[in-house]
Design a protein around this motif. Structure first.
Motif, PDB file in Angstrom:
ATOM      1  N   PRO A 178       0.907  -1.196   0.032  1.00 40.00           N
ATOM      2  CA  PRO A 178      -0.015  -0.034   0.169  1.00 40.00           C
ATOM      3  C   PRO A 178       0.820   1.349  -0.039  1.00 40.00           C
ATOM      4  CG  PRO A 178       0.044  -1.145   2.149  1.00 40.00           C
ATOM      5  CD  PRO A 178       0.631  -2.053   1.146  1.00 40.00           C
ATOM      6  N   LEU A 179       0.618   2.191  -0.763  1.00 39.55           N
ATOM      7  CA  LEU A 179       1.117   3.440  -0.710  1.00 39.55           C
ATOM      8  C   LEU A 179       0.698   4.286   0.686  1.00 39.55           C
ATOM      9  CD1 LEU A 179       0.085   4.705  -4.208  1.00 39.55           C
ATOM     10  CD2 LEU A 179       2.317   3.914  -3.364  1.00 39.55           C
ATOM     11  N   PRO A 180       1.760   5.031   1.139  1.00 39.94           N
ATOM     12  CA  PRO A 180       1.560   6.115   2.318  1.00 39.94           C
ATOM     13  C   PRO A 180       0.418   6.879   2.005  1.00 39.94           C
ATOM     14  CG  PRO A 180       3.787   6.227   1.652  1.00 39.94           C
ATOM     15  CD  PRO A 180       2.990   5.530   0.447  1.00 39.94           C
ATOM     16  N   ALA A 181      -0.388   6.998   3.143  1.00 43.57           N
ATOM     17  CA  ALA A 181      -1.411   7.979   2.854  1.00 43.57           C
ATOM     18  C   ALA A 181      -1.340   9.439   2.578  1.00 43.57           C
ATOM     19  CB  ALA A 181      -2.498   7.765   4.174  1.00 43.57           C
ATOM     20  N   ASP A 182      -2.156  10.047   1.638  1.00 43.19           N
ATOM     21  CA  ASP A 182      -1.670  11.480   1.449  1.00 43.19           C
ATOM     22  C   ASP A 182      -1.925  12.118   2.685  1.00 43.19           C
ATOM     23  OD1 ASP A 182      -1.113  10.934  -1.260  1.00 43.19           O
ATOM     24  OD2 ASP A 182      -2.956  11.257  -1.994  1.00 43.19           O
ATOM     25  N   LEU A 183      -1.142  13.264   2.676  1.00 43.71           N
ATOM     26  CA  LEU A 183      -1.398  14.217   3.996  1.00 43.71           C
ATOM     27  C   LEU A 183      -2.820  15.082   3.416  1.00 43.71           C
ATOM     28  CD1 LEU A 183      -0.634  15.018   6.515  1.00 43.71           C
ATOM     29  CD2 LEU A 183       0.969  16.475   5.521  1.00 43.71           C
ATOM     30  N   ILE A 184      -2.851  15.419   2.218  1.00 43.95           N
ATOM     31  CA  ILE A 184      -3.743  15.987   1.811  1.00 43.95           C
ATOM     32  C   ILE A 184      -4.045  15.112   0.127  1.00 43.95           C
ATOM     33  CG2 ILE A 184      -4.843  18.236   0.590  1.00 43.95           C
ATOM     34  CD1 ILE A 184      -3.050  19.543   2.730  1.00 43.95           C
ATOM     35  N   THR A 188       2.142  15.115   0.105  1.00 43.38           N
ATOM     36  CA  THR A 188       2.556  13.822   0.564  1.00 43.38           C
ATOM     37  C   THR A 188       3.166  13.717   1.910  1.00 43.38           C
ATOM     38  OG1 THR A 188       4.295  13.542  -0.789  1.00 43.38           O
ATOM     39  CG2 THR A 188       2.319  12.603  -1.705  1.00 43.38           C
ATOM     40  N   PRO A 189       3.290  12.866   2.613  1.00 40.58           N
ATOM     41  CA  PRO A 189       3.956  12.657   3.932  1.00 40.58           C
ATOM     42  C   PRO A 189       5.662  13.105   3.776  1.00 40.58           C
ATOM     43  CG  PRO A 189       2.821  10.920   3.819  1.00 40.58           C
ATOM     44  CD  PRO A 189       2.542  11.514   2.368  1.00 40.58           C
ATOM     45  N   GLY A 190       6.094  14.081   4.359  1.00 41.60           N
ATOM     46  CA  GLY A 190       7.430  14.572   4.022  1.00 41.60           C
ATOM     47  C   GLY A 190       7.435  15.283   2.814  1.00 41.60           C
ATOM     48  N   GLY A 191       6.472  15.819   2.300  1.00 36.76           N
ATOM     49  CA  GLY A 191       6.459  16.360   1.089  1.00 36.76           C
ATOM     50  C   GLY A 191       6.663  18.004   1.152  1.00 36.76           C
ATOM     51  N   VAL A 241      -8.689  16.636   0.223  1.00 35.57           N
ATOM     52  CA  VAL A 241      -9.317  15.983   1.376  1.00 35.57           C
ATOM     53  C   VAL A 241      -8.103  15.586   2.265  1.00 35.57           C
ATOM     54  CG1 VAL A 241     -10.887  14.247   2.278  1.00 35.57           C
ATOM     55  CG2 VAL A 241     -11.581  15.214  -0.004  1.00 35.57           C
ATOM     56  N   PRO A 242      -7.988  15.880   3.601  1.00 33.18           N
ATOM     57  CA  PRO A 242      -7.225  15.271   4.653  1.00 33.18           C
ATOM     58  C   PRO A 242      -7.981  13.957   5.234  1.00 33.18           C
ATOM     59  CG  PRO A 242      -8.357  17.077   5.721  1.00 33.18           C
ATOM     60  CD  PRO A 242      -8.931  17.084   4.322  1.00 33.18           C
ATOM     61  N   PRO A 243      -6.832  13.255   5.545  1.00 32.05           N
ATOM     62  CA  PRO A 243      -7.367  12.016   5.918  1.00 32.05           C
ATOM     63  C   PRO A 243      -7.903  11.994   7.589  1.00 32.05           C
ATOM     64  CG  PRO A 243      -5.038  12.011   6.313  1.00 32.05           C
ATOM     65  CD  PRO A 243      -5.466  13.198   5.429  1.00 32.05           C
ATOM     66  N   ARG A 244      -7.644  13.171   8.066  1.00 35.22           N
ATOM     67  CA  ARG A 244      -8.100  13.565   9.568  1.00 35.22           C
ATOM     68  C   ARG A 244      -7.925  15.138   9.668  1.00 35.22           C
ATOM     69  NH1 ARG A 244      -3.185  14.585  11.509  1.00 35.22           N
ATOM     70  NH2 ARG A 244      -1.485  13.518  10.702  1.00 35.22           N
TER      71      ARG A 244
END
Length: 172
Positions: free
Chosen positions: A23-29, A35-38, A71-74
């Motif tokens: 699985p790909l890491p979840a997008d931050l947005i 993306t994480p660390g982006g 959309v943010p995951p949270r």
């Protein structure tokens, strides 16, 4: 004389990349906006509403609410380092943002903004900003740090300032 071996860089064959179904890491947005660390640079001509757009977008992300298809995951923890708009005008702008009532509590807790700062993000400026961010969020780091506008906190020296791409990339 013994030579120290340098670590090798990771490499992947095309076959390994094609066969990897993890699985790909979840997008931050999402979708793939941040993306994480982006890092994301948002730019445009002067006075077209970049700061207003950014402020509305960030408050929605802090609320965990969709904004313009993003959309943010949270609900995200957002630190908004503001280097242009004075407190009273910042307050006026955030009061005009329409957030879903069910998400307002998250946004109130997760969105932290500075009023207009006058500092350069050099060692001395970072010595002020880092403790401020830590105090605002405690042990949990923010998900997003936004700097608006970056030209007000960047010192490109004699190299051409904000228009020197190499100096700006080094700064970022």
């Amino acid at each position: 004389m013994i030579k120290a071996l340098l670590p090798t860089l990771a490499t992947f064959t095309l076959g390994a990349l094609l066969d990897d179904d993890s699985p790909l890491p979840a997008d931050l947005i999402s979708p793939r906006v941040l993306t994480p660390g982006g890092m994301l640079v948002f730019g445009g001509a002067p006075k077209v509403g970049k700061s207003d757009f950014l402020l509305a977008w960030l408050t929605h992300m802090a609320a965990g609410a969709s904004f313009q298809g993003m959309v943010p995951p949270r609900p995200l923890r957002v630190f908004y380092l503001q280097a242009e708009v004075q407190y009273h005008y910042l307050r006026e702008r955030v009061k005009s943002i329409k957030l879903p009532a069910s998400r307002l509590l998250d946004a109130r807790a997760n969105f932290i903004a500075t009023p207009q700062l006058r500092l350069i993000l050099d060692d001395a400026g970072l010595a002020q900003v880092i403790p401020t961010v830590k105090q605002a969020f405690g042990e949990k780091a923010p998900d997003n740090i936004a700097i608006d506008p970056i030209r007000n906190v960047f010192d490109g020296g004699d190299s051409g300032g904000e228009n020197d791409n190499d100096a700006m990339l080094f700064f970022l």
